[in-house]
Structures are given as structure tokens and as C-alpha cells.
Design an enzyme around this catalytic site. Structure first.
Site, PDB file in Angstrom:
ATOM      1  N   MET A  10    -110.714  18.695  51.054  1.00 24.21           N
ATOM      2  CA  MET A  10    -112.073  19.252  51.046  1.00 24.21           C
ATOM      3  C   MET A  10    -112.204  20.467  51.972  1.00 24.21           C
ATOM      4  O   MET A  10    -112.548  21.570  51.541  1.00 24.21           O
ATOM      5  CB  MET A  10    -113.056  18.171  51.475  1.00 24.21           C
ATOM      6  CG  MET A  10    -114.490  18.652  51.552  1.00 24.21           C
ATOM      7  SD  MET A  10    -115.473  17.478  52.493  1.00 24.21           S
ATOM      8  CE  MET A  10    -117.107  18.097  52.166  1.00 24.21           C
ATOM      9  N   LYS A  53     -95.805  18.392  52.005  1.00 23.50           N
ATOM     10  CA  LYS A  53     -95.948  18.182  53.445  1.00 23.50           C
ATOM     11  C   LYS A  53     -94.641  17.747  54.116  1.00 23.50           C
ATOM     12  O   LYS A  53     -94.271  18.283  55.171  1.00 23.50           O
ATOM     13  CB  LYS A  53     -97.026  17.130  53.682  1.00 23.50           C
ATOM     14  CG  LYS A  53     -97.196  16.737  55.115  1.00 23.50           C
ATOM     15  CD  LYS A  53     -98.018  15.465  55.224  1.00 23.50           C
ATOM     16  CE  LYS A  53     -97.540  14.685  56.404  1.00 23.50           C
ATOM     17  NZ  LYS A  53     -98.128  13.370  56.496  1.00 23.50           N
ATOM     18  N   CYS A  78    -104.640  12.071  57.631  1.00 21.91           N
ATOM     19  CA  CYS A  78    -105.350  10.948  57.029  1.00 21.91           C
ATOM     20  C   CYS A  78    -106.758  10.976  57.592  1.00 21.91           C
ATOM     21  O   CYS A  78    -106.946  10.872  58.805  1.00 21.91           O
ATOM     22  CB  CYS A  78    -104.680   9.623  57.383  1.00 21.91           C
ATOM     23  SG  CYS A  78    -105.696   8.201  56.930  1.00 21.91           S
ATOM     24  N   SER A  79    -107.760  11.131  56.730  1.00 18.84           N
ATOM     25  CA  SER A  79    -109.145  11.262  57.210  1.00 18.84           C
ATOM     26  C   SER A  79    -109.963   9.996  56.989  1.00 18.84           C
ATOM     27  O   SER A  79    -111.178  10.005  57.155  1.00 18.84           O
ATOM     28  CB  SER A  79    -109.837  12.440  56.513  1.00 18.84           C
ATOM     29  OG  SER A  79    -109.855  12.239  55.113  1.00 18.84           O
ATOM     30  N   TYR A 140    -108.439   5.834  63.529  1.00 15.05           N
ATOM     31  CA  TYR A 140    -108.513   7.244  63.127  1.00 15.05           C
ATOM     32  C   TYR A 140    -109.028   8.091  64.289  1.00 15.05           C
ATOM     33  O   TYR A 140    -108.433   9.114  64.648  1.00 15.05           O
ATOM     34  CB  TYR A 140    -109.430   7.398  61.909  1.00 15.05           C
ATOM     35  CG  TYR A 140    -109.844   8.830  61.653  1.00 15.05           C
ATOM     36  CD1 TYR A 140    -108.973   9.726  61.052  1.00 15.05           C
ATOM     37  CD2 TYR A 140    -111.106   9.292  62.039  1.00 15.05           C
ATOM     38  CE1 TYR A 140    -109.341  11.044  60.833  1.00 15.05           C
ATOM     39  CE2 TYR A 140    -111.479  10.609  61.820  1.00 15.05           C
ATOM     40  CZ  TYR A 140    -110.601  11.475  61.223  1.00 15.05           C
ATOM     41  OH  TYR A 140    -110.963  12.784  61.023  1.00 15.05           O
ATOM     42  N   LYS A 178    -112.071  12.105  47.322  1.00 15.54           N
ATOM     43  CA  LYS A 178    -112.053  11.263  48.522  1.00 15.54           C
ATOM     44  C   LYS A 178    -112.502   9.824  48.285  1.00 15.54           C
ATOM     45  O   LYS A 178    -112.428   8.997  49.189  1.00 15.54           O
ATOM     46  CB  LYS A 178    -112.909  11.902  49.619  1.00 15.54           C
ATOM     47  CG  LYS A 178    -112.324  13.199  50.154  1.00 15.54           C
ATOM     48  CD  LYS A 178    -113.214  13.863  51.184  1.00 15.54           C
ATOM     49  CE  LYS A 178    -113.288  13.090  52.472  1.00 15.54           C
ATOM     50  NZ  LYS A 178    -114.051  13.821  53.507  1.00 15.54           N
TER      51      LYS A 178
END
EC number: 5.1.3.20
Length: 308
Positions: A10, A53, A78-79, A140, A178
Site C-alpha cells: 500500500m 526480496k 510484515c505489517s 509487530y 491486505k
């Protein structure tokens, strides 16, 4: 060349868009495209190349020559705030970031990275970019906090810009991949399209968040690069607004519906930020004078984009 990690995500794809708008197309996008749905985020944008990646990290460790690099925007991570695999998070959000940071420091490449308001934990005031105000509630947030702390150690010796942004509640175009982690506005719009009323958790009138439009986030990143900014900064609007304001903006766009309340899930009770509001003192002191869209303005623009 400019490198954007997480470029299919995003915020990364919106940074690519902002770079295109200032004439830059010499962009290497680095990402993990295991979720193939993300490709749609770049179909209307221009990039020069793509690198997986893991291949990218291997190239950096091997000392491969990437040619002249003007900047690295590191948005790849990692969100998911609901991810509890600590080993996975530390590899993706901490070790990877350290490798990239040192690559940029060694080659004097400006480095801009995604931190998070999740580093502040459950506090209800003083969202200020200092260690004493940071106490993350989830793995996170801890992975992001630890990298901020690492950056604070190396910043005094850095010969090139190193800049982190603690993103608050980012919403807007190019987030459809997402799933459950997409913004409230995205989910409410989907409910409306199914003919349902927009649903909010009970008590949501008291939940206030700093909702920041993703295009505003991209603008700040470009400004920081163009002005050689270093440091760690909050990136929100500076104004907390309610989930009800988001729902009302969605209702106003569709011209129908009313808010429906649903029970608050037990598994989120001790890990849920009920209030966030960026203190923008430091960002403004660094020279950023741009404005930020309100929830009403940003959601209206986002709804028009989603329903185009």
C-alpha cells in the site's frame, strides 16, 4: 535509480506513484509477491525493474553493484499487528532492515523507512518520538520499536540521511490485498456494496485514531528525501477522529445506510489501541509545512477511487 522495498504494498506503491509524478521512473521495486494479488497496485505506474526480496537481500550481503542509487524507501515488512510469530517478525522487520540500513550507510545512500505508531503501545497521550513514551503491546510493535532503537544508536555517526516515520492509521488507495488488515474505510465500503449497513464495534464512538491518508504519507516521504531529513518522526495528521466519523463519511458517499454496532471481540481487548494522535511538533520543526486531509476529505476521495 531509486529503490522501493515493499513496492507492491500500500504505502510502497503510493511512494512509487509520487515518484512517477515528479518524473522518476528509474525505480527498482523489491517485494515478496507470494500474494500475487498485489501486482494490481503497480499496473498503472512505471518502474524500471523488480527484484524478489530474498534475492535482493542475498545481493546486498554478497556486495553486488546496484549502480548509482539516489535513495532507498524501505516499506517492506510484515505489517500484521496480529502476527505473533516472533522469529518471523524479527527476521522480516528487524534483521532485514538492519542489513539494508548498513548497505545504505556504507554507500552513503539516503535511507527512509517505515516505523509505526504501534511502538507507543496502549498510551492515551504523549505520542512523542522518545524512548520513554514507547511500550509496544504486540510483537509487530516490538519489532518496529527495536529497529527505531537501533537507528538511534547509529544516527550520530551517519554520513547520509537516515529517516524513520512512525505511521499512524494509514488508509487509502492500493490496500485491497491486505485482507483483514485493510483500513476500516475499505471494509465499510465493502459492506455497503453488499447491501449491508456499515458495522462498528460497540464503544467505537469512544475509539479515536489518527487516520492519515496514504497520499499524504507519500508526500512526506518525498519531502524528506528532497530535503535530506534525518531522524525519527511521527507521521499522522495530529488530530484524532472517531471510527464513527469514518463510517459517516462512507455513508455520505453512498447516500444511504446507518451505523450498526457489533460486539467487541475478546481476543483484541488487551491489545487494542483505543486512542492515537500524532504529536507533529518534531516534524513541523524539521520544516514540513504540508497539510493533511481530514477523515471526511480523505474518505470521500478514497471512496471515489474505490468505486470508480
Amino acid at each position: 535509480m531509486i529503490i522501493v522495498t515493499g513496492g507492491f504494498g500500500m504505502i510502497g506503491s503510493n511512494i512509487v506513484k509520487a515518484l512517477n509524478e515528479i518524473g522518476r521512473k528509474d525505480i527498482l521495486v523489491v517485494d515478496n509477491l507470494k500474494n500475487g494479488e498485489k501486482f494490481v497496485n503497480l499496473v498503472d505506474l512505471d518502474i524500471a525493474d523488480y527484484c524478489d526480496k530474498e534475492d535482493f537481500i542475498a545481493s546486498i550481503i554478497a556486495g553486488d553493484d546496484f549502480g548509482e542509487i539516489d535513495a532507498v524507501f524501505h516499506e517492506g515488512a510484515c505489517s500484521a499487528t496480529t502476527e505473533w510469530d516472533g522469529k518471523y517478525l524479527m527476521h522480516n522487520n528487524y534483521e532485514y532492515s538492519k542489513e539494508l540500513l548498513h548497505f545504505c550507510l556504507d554507500h552513503q545512500i539516503p535511507f527512509f523507512y517505515a516505523s509505526s505508531a504501534a511502538t507507543y503501545g496502549g498510551r492515551s497521550d504523549n505520542f512523542i518520538e522518545e524512548r520513554k513514551f514507547e511500550q509496544p503491546l504486540n510483537a509487530y510493535g516490538y519489532s518496529k520499536f527495536l529497529f527505531d532503537e537501533y537507528v538511534r544508536q547509529v544516527l550520530p555517526e551517519a554520513d547520509s540521511p537516515v529517516c524513520g516515520f512512525k505511521y499512524f492509521n494509514v488508509y487509502g488507495p492500493r490496500e485491497q490485498h491486505k485482507g483483514s488488515m485493510a483500513s476500516v474505510a475499505f471494509h465499510l465500503n465493502n459492506q455497503m456494496l453488499k447491501g449491508e449497513n456499515p458495522k462498528l464495534f460497540e464503544g467505537s464512538e469512544t475509539f479515536l485514531r489518527d487516520f492519515v491518508y496514504v497520499e499524504d504519507v507519500a508526500k512526506v516521504n518525498i519531502w524528506a528525501w528532497q530535503n535530506g531529513i534525518s531522524g525519527i518522526y511521527n507521521l499522522g495528521t495530529g488530530k484524532a477522529e472517531s471510527f464513527q466519523a469514518v463510517a459517516q463519511a462512507v455513508i455520505d458517499f453512498h447516500g444511504k445506510g446507518e451505523i450498526e454496532k457489533i460486539p467487541f471481540p475478546d481476543h483484541l481487548k488487551s491489545r487494542y489501541q483505543t486512542f492515537t494522535q500524532a504529536d507533529l511538533t518534531k516534524l513541523r520543526a524539521a520544516g514540513y509545512t504540508g497539510t493533511f486531509k481530514t477523515v471526511a476529505e480523505g474518505t470521500k476521495e478514497y471512496m471515489a477511487w474505490l468505486n470508480r
